[in-house]
Design a protein around this motif. Sequence first.
Motif, PDB file in Angstrom:
ATOM      1  N   ASP A   1       0.836  -1.210   0.000  1.00 27.70           N
ATOM      2  CA  ASP A   1       0.000   0.000   0.000  1.00 27.70           C
ATOM      3  C   ASP A   1       0.872   1.262   0.000  1.00 27.70           C
ATOM      4  O   ASP A   1       0.528   2.270  -0.629  1.00 27.70           O
ATOM      5  CB  ASP A   1      -0.991   0.015   1.170  1.00 27.70           C
ATOM      6  CG  ASP A   1      -0.332  -0.210   2.519  1.00 27.70           C
ATOM      7  OD1 ASP A   1       0.679  -0.929   2.588  1.00 27.70           O
ATOM      8  OD2 ASP A   1      -0.846   0.324   3.528  1.00 27.70           O
ATOM      9  N   GLY A   2       2.034   1.188   0.661  1.00 34.80           N
ATOM     10  CA  GLY A   2       2.934   2.330   0.639  1.00 34.80           C
ATOM     11  C   GLY A   2       3.431   2.598  -0.773  1.00 34.80           C
ATOM     12  O   GLY A   2       3.334   3.716  -1.293  1.00 34.80           O
TER      13      GLY A   2
ATOM     14  N   GLY B   1      -1.549  -5.408  -1.220  1.00 32.44           N
ATOM     15  CA  GLY B   1      -1.506  -6.013   0.114  1.00 32.44           C
ATOM     16  C   GLY B   1      -1.535  -4.859   1.098  1.00 32.44           C
ATOM     17  O   GLY B   1      -0.499  -4.262   1.386  1.00 32.44           O
TER      18      GLY B   1
ATOM     19  N   ASN C   1      -1.667  -3.351   4.360  1.00 32.43           N
ATOM     20  CA  ASN C   1      -1.496  -3.525   5.814  1.00 32.43           C
ATOM     21  C   ASN C   1      -1.461  -2.163   6.516  1.00 32.43           C
ATOM     22  O   ASN C   1      -1.023  -2.057   7.663  1.00 32.43           O
ATOM     23  CB  ASN C   1      -0.225  -4.333   6.116  1.00 32.43           C
ATOM     24  CG  ASN C   1       1.016  -3.705   5.504  1.00 32.43           C
ATOM     25  OD1 ASN C   1       0.958  -2.602   4.942  1.00 32.43           O
ATOM     26  ND2 ASN C   1       2.143  -4.392   5.614  1.00 32.43           N
TER      27      ASN C   1
ATOM     28  N   ALA D   1       0.474   0.272   6.376  1.00 36.66           N
ATOM     29  CA  ALA D   1       1.797   0.595   6.943  1.00 36.66           C
ATOM     30  C   ALA D   1       2.888   0.443   5.904  1.00 36.66           C
ATOM     31  O   ALA D   1       2.741  -0.295   4.924  1.00 36.66           O
ATOM     32  CB  ALA D   1       2.101  -0.350   8.110  1.00 36.66           C
ATOM     33  N   TRP D   2       3.984   1.144   6.163  1.00 38.51           N
ATOM     34  CA  TRP D   2       5.246   0.841   5.485  1.00 38.51           C
ATOM     35  C   TRP D   2       5.820  -0.354   6.260  1.00 38.51           C
ATOM     36  O   TRP D   2       6.702  -0.195   7.116  1.00 38.51           O
ATOM     37  CB  TRP D   2       6.195   2.025   5.566  1.00 38.51           C
ATOM     38  CG  TRP D   2       5.700   3.305   4.947  1.00 38.51           C
ATOM     39  CD1 TRP D   2       5.165   4.376   5.604  1.00 38.51           C
ATOM     40  CD2 TRP D   2       5.740   3.675   3.568  1.00 38.51           C
ATOM     41  NE1 TRP D   2       4.862   5.373   4.709  1.00 38.51           N
ATOM     42  CE2 TRP D   2       5.205   4.977   3.444  1.00 38.51           C
ATOM     43  CE3 TRP D   2       6.181   3.030   2.403  1.00 38.51           C
ATOM     44  CZ2 TRP D   2       5.088   5.638   2.218  1.00 38.51           C
ATOM     45  CZ3 TRP D   2       6.067   3.701   1.189  1.00 38.51           C
ATOM     46  CH2 TRP D   2       5.529   4.984   1.101  1.00 38.51           C
ATOM     47  N   GLY D   3       5.261  -1.528   5.966  1.00 40.68           N
ATOM     48  CA  GLY D   3       5.507  -2.691   6.827  1.00 40.68           C
ATOM     49  C   GLY D   3       6.967  -3.044   6.982  1.00 40.68           C
ATOM     50  O   GLY D   3       7.443  -3.346   8.077  1.00 40.68           O
TER      51      GLY D   3
HETATM   52 MG   LIG Z   1       2.253  -1.791   3.476  1.00 40.62          MG
END
Ligand SMILES: [Mg+2]
Length: 556
Positions: free
Chosen positions: A448-449, A473, A475, A477-479
Amino acid sequence: MSIEPREGHGGVHAVDVARAHGVETMFTLSGAHVFPMYDAAVKAEPAMPIIDVRHEPTAVFAAEAIGKLTRTPGLAVLTAGPGVTNGVSPIAQASFSGSPLVVVGGRAPNNRWGSGSLQELDQPPIIESISKSAVTATKVDDIAPAMDEAFTLAGSSHRGPTFVDVPMDEFFNSTTVTTPSAGNTTAPIEPDPDALGQIAELIRQSARPVLILGTDVWADRAEVAALHFVEETGIPVIANGMGRGIVPGGHPQLVTKARSTSFNQADLVIVVGTPLDFRLGYGIFGGKEGATPARTVHIADSPGQLTTHAELAASASGDLTLVFTGLLDSLTAASQHGRRPDWSSWIGSLQAEVAAATQRDNELLTAEADPIHPARIYGELLPRLADDAVVIGDGGDFVSFAGKFVEPKRPGGWLDPGPYGCLGAGMGAAMAARIARPSSQVVLLYGDGAAGMSLMDVDSLVRHNLPVVMVVGNNSAWGLEKGPMQWLYGYDVAADLAPQTRYDQVVTALGGGGEMVTDPKEIGPALDRAFASGIPYLVNVMTDVNAAYPRATTGI
Ligand SMILES: [Mg+2]
Ligand SMILES: Cc1ncc(C[n+]2csc(CCOP(=O)(O)OP(=O)(O)O)c2C)c(N)n1
């Protein structure tokens, strides 16, 4: 190749040379400094399609991906000053990935140089350190030879980006040109037969060899010779970058899923067509707890690519088809004297490990967890992928999962961030894939980032009728930064994104389609709708931010 004498402005000659070198599409974002390129493309016979985008990185990433997919240099045209500087990250990525790419820059006019005309910037010094060459075609007569050289250099091993900028007044000037050209590339580099003999001997002596096939095996058009070598010798293989798919997914000698065991237990690791960088433990394999590390052999498409930091048992460089055929000839000659190595028990143990890993993967691929485990997305995607699908990763953890689960059946259909790890590359790559492989599925896997960096260019997909399937995907966040920051500091900052952002609605607003998915059972039907839609379509899957990728390397 020789181009007929032709009268025309600078753009005409630049486009003529590009076309002679196999360019079919121009990627750009408008600026008056480069209008002659457009005028030439429109009036060429047949016209050269111009794909114009909303942010220059997308144009350059697209041209870079054309280079990766077709192995013919892609062409991006950037206007002077900010147009060119917006191209810096993608040009650097092309340099790191060895992608054939030619970037043409506009440039403030010569006749005003030094007086402060709009966007007056000396660009080649900025591009020089991230390209094979960066030059100014100072006069209209210089344009054709400069372009010819740029294409030849970009397309010759070791491939990479080249840059030519043209002062605006000279671009609009006219001249008559006949361009002699030696062709697309320079002559293949012959590998040293003694070096190949030495490597063949190491292979013969090895009890537990592993062969790593990297991006340049594909880029150097050596995929057929590589697979032949693999099947004739019986050596186990691990694939890296665009080396994926050369040994097709599911092949008994493909042991990528047993990567760490292979590296830890091998006595010889032969790395072909990829640098010995962080992705490959800097060229050190095994040697844990006092064990003897494997001997490392490095083989590159050209001498400048050979490692300078790793300790090598042997090395060779040159045209990789000649390398594989030379090595096989040497091994075959020796085996006629009864010295054919037997690696069956080594292969057998790795295959058992692959089977166990596949079993473990299956649990994740079918996970019913709520929130959705990102692996489940791959569980739904894999059975829907055709053998010729082009799969593009742009993101952090979500794309690492793709690397773990997607094993392409054919080479040339996997585009990952590569060693430069530049987020934002995916949209341009998806555009290029749609153009280069008109009948293939094109799937862009977005974190998403990462999606936020290029999603506005769905507008370009829509305007140019380039349907691709995007899967986010999400989430929130910058996972891939959130997890490590938590691990290092016990807290994280600058790592959260807004929850459940409707990236699918962004695509819908721009003229594509999409939907949000929160139930794992809905992923498959949503993907089916996406593939059937025939428009740019985004499946926005809400995933578990805590399902971080189990990472073995940090990149440092
Ligand atoms: Mg992400
Ligand atoms: C241009 C650029 N900026 C920043 C980074 C650092 N970076 C690497 S991975 C990552 C997080 C990616 O987040 P997302 O795309 O949402 O994927 P996720 O890890 O959450 O699956 C960041 C910020 C980078 N690699 N490239």
